[in-house]
Structure formats: C-alpha cells, structure tokens
Scaffold this active site. Structure first.
Site, PDB file in Angstrom:
ATOM      1  N   ILE A   8       0.913  -1.018   0.064  1.00 23.70           N
ATOM      2  CA  ILE A   8      -0.015   0.079   0.005  1.00 23.70           C
ATOM      3  C   ILE A   8       0.835   1.484   0.058  1.00 23.70           C
ATOM      4  CG2 ILE A   8      -1.828   1.215   1.348  1.00 23.70           C
ATOM      5  CD1 ILE A   8      -2.963  -1.333   2.390  1.00 23.70           C
ATOM      6  N   SER A  30      11.713  -5.569   5.730  1.00 27.71           N
ATOM      7  CA  SER A  30      11.443  -6.991   6.119  1.00 27.71           C
ATOM      8  C   SER A  30      10.345  -7.519   5.300  1.00 27.71           C
ATOM      9  CB  SER A  30      10.675  -7.045   7.495  1.00 27.71           C
ATOM     10  OG  SER A  30       9.679  -6.012   7.714  1.00 27.71           O
ATOM     11  N   ASN A  31       9.730  -6.509   4.714  1.00 26.06           N
ATOM     12  CA  ASN A  31       8.411  -7.184   3.493  1.00 26.06           C
ATOM     13  C   ASN A  31       8.593  -6.468   2.215  1.00 26.06           C
ATOM     14  OD1 ASN A  31       6.622  -9.262   2.787  1.00 26.06           O
ATOM     15  ND2 ASN A  31       5.031  -8.105   3.360  1.00 26.06           N
ATOM     16  N   ASP A  54      14.034   0.977  11.232  1.00 21.91           N
ATOM     17  CA  ASP A  54      12.996   0.316  12.021  1.00 21.91           C
ATOM     18  C   ASP A  54      12.231   1.219  12.786  1.00 21.91           C
ATOM     19  OD1 ASP A  54      11.810  -1.675  13.959  1.00 21.91           O
ATOM     20  OD2 ASP A  54      12.459  -3.086  12.520  1.00 21.91           O
ATOM     21  N   SER A 120      -7.128  -1.821  10.523  1.00 18.41           N
ATOM     22  CA  SER A 120      -7.371  -2.943   9.739  1.00 18.41           C
ATOM     23  C   SER A 120      -9.103  -3.358  10.389  1.00 18.41           C
ATOM     24  CB  SER A 120      -6.751  -3.966   9.928  1.00 18.41           C
ATOM     25  OG  SER A 120      -7.123  -5.289   9.687  1.00 18.41           O
ATOM     26  N   TYR A 144      -3.211 -10.425  15.312  1.00 16.06           N
ATOM     27  CA  TYR A 144      -2.806  -9.454  14.606  1.00 16.06           C
ATOM     28  C   TYR A 144      -3.895  -8.159  14.773  1.00 16.06           C
ATOM     29  CZ  TYR A 144      -3.294  -6.621  10.043  1.00 16.06           C
ATOM     30  OH  TYR A 144      -3.370  -5.724   9.333  1.00 16.06           O
ATOM     31  N   LYS A 148      -3.866  -4.178  16.330  1.00 15.05           N
ATOM     32  CA  LYS A 148      -4.514  -2.934  15.617  1.00 15.05           C
ATOM     33  C   LYS A 148      -5.129  -2.124  16.538  1.00 15.05           C
ATOM     34  CE  LYS A 148      -2.306  -3.058  11.566  1.00 15.05           C
ATOM     35  NZ  LYS A 148      -1.403  -2.144  11.158  1.00 15.05           N
TER      36      LYS A 148
END
Ligand code: NAD
Length: 178
Positions: A8, A30-31, A54, A120, A144, A148
């Site tokens: 995104i 990291s991604n 980070d 999310s 997860y 959030k």
C-alpha cells in the site's frame, strides 16, 4: 511514510509525489525491497528520501526527525499476516504495538502531531454482520487484529489527553481488487 516501500505504501508514495508532496520513507525492508524505490522514482520521475530503518529503533527515528522537517506521518509499517500472528503473537506485539508507541513517542518529542494510521477491518472480528459501521463493536479474533486495536486505543487516548494531536485511523479491508 513508515512502511512506504510496501504494497500500500508504494502506491501512496506515488500519489503523494505526483501531488507535489515531499516524501520521506522509513522501511526496514522486512517485507519489501530497494527495487520498489527505483520503480517509484521511474514512475514519478521525482526524488524520494529513503531511510532503511526500523520504527522500533529510537536513535534512527530521532536522526530522521532531526534531519527533516516532518509535518505529518502516514503510519503503515507493520506485520500483517493473521496466520503468522497466531503462531508468533509476541513478534506482532513487538513490531506493531511497541513499534507504533516508539514512533509516537519520537513524534511527540519533535512536536509532529499529525498521523494517519493504517488500521484494519480485523478489529471487528467475525461476530458482526456486514455492513460494518465505524461504531460497530470491536472484537478481534487474532493477535494481528488485537495489535491494531491496541494501537487505535492508544491513539484515541492520546488525542483525548493532548488536543494538539490530529489522528485518523483507517480500517482497511483487503484493498486488492479484481
Ligand atoms: P506490506 O507488508 O506490503 O507493507 C508494510 C511495510 O512495512 C513493508 O515494506 C515492511 O518492510 C515494513 N515494515 C514492517 N515492519 C517494520 C518496522 N518495524 N519498521 C519499519 N518498517 C517496517 O503491507 P501492506 O499490505 O502494504 O499493509 C500496510 C499496512 O496496512 C499494514 O500496517 C497492514 O497491517 C495494514 N493493512 C493492510 C491490508 C491489506 O489488505 N494489505 C488490510 C488492512 C490493513
């Protein structure tokens, strides 16, 4: 933009650059990868400032805020796999919750008090029937979603205690279309 080289974030980078904003990206890769940076530059033909850093690293964040006059933060950096969070909840608490609190602390230090937070739809859980309202009860069913919601609550408290903070939490559903 934290996490600005991610899925995104890279699209937001392009939109912001094309709208004339100066964009500073922090991402620990990291991604994501440096290749995304080249793609953003080639699409927009604009310069973008990138720090491989980070959000849990105070010293790096302070250095970035010292070197740049940052007016607001779009906070996307985070881990996002529901399944992985079930196996490694502590990893999600550390990266998402601790990372966000750390970022907010440093923003406070530098009097940067505007944030758009990538939350999310997982904060709603599965008990609700669609359509979801902003006022629908929150009831995450995995770590997860819990991270959030914890960040949202922290931001909510912060904005109540310090009226200078302007915060928006966007509860994304899966943004991938056909
Ligand atoms: P993404 O993994 O593609 O992007 C996240 C970026 O954050 C990556 O580039 C990663 O390297 C970086 N990152 C992770 N932890 C970091 C840290 N501690 N410090 C610095 N950088 C770090 O994910 P995305 O799909 O672009 O999602 C962005 C945000 O939106 C995430 O917070 C995610 O939870 C949220 N979100 C995404 C979706 C979706 O469907 N993609 C839905 C709801 C919410």
């Amino acid at each position: 933009l934290t996490g600005g080289l991610g899925y995104i974030g890279s699209h937001i980078s392009v939109c912001l650059l094309n709208s004339g904003f100066e964009v500073i990206v922090i991402d620990n890769l990291s991604n994501s990868s440096n290749k995304v940076l080249k793609k953003i530059k080639s699409i927009t033909k604009k310069e973008i400032i990138f720090y491989e850093a980070d959000i849990r690293d105070n010293n790096s964040l302070r250095e970035i805020f010292r070197k740049n006059e940052i007016k607001s933060v779009i906070h996307l950096a985070g881990l996002k796999s529901v399944n992985e969070s079930l196996d490694f909840p502590q990893k999600y608490i550390d990266n998402n919750v601790f990372g966000s609190k750390n970022l907010i602390n440093v923003m406070n230090e530098f009097n940067c008090k505007k944030m758009i937070f990538s939350s999310s739809a997982s904060v709603y859980g599965e008990s609700q029937k669609a359509p979801f309202e902003e006022t629908s009860p929150t009831q995450p069913t995995n770590p997860y979603g819990e991270t959030k919601l914890e960040i949202e609550n922290y931001l909510h408290d912060l904005s109540k205690m310090d009226k200078d903070w302007e915060i928006i939490a966007l509860r994304y559903f899966n943004p991938l279309g056909a």
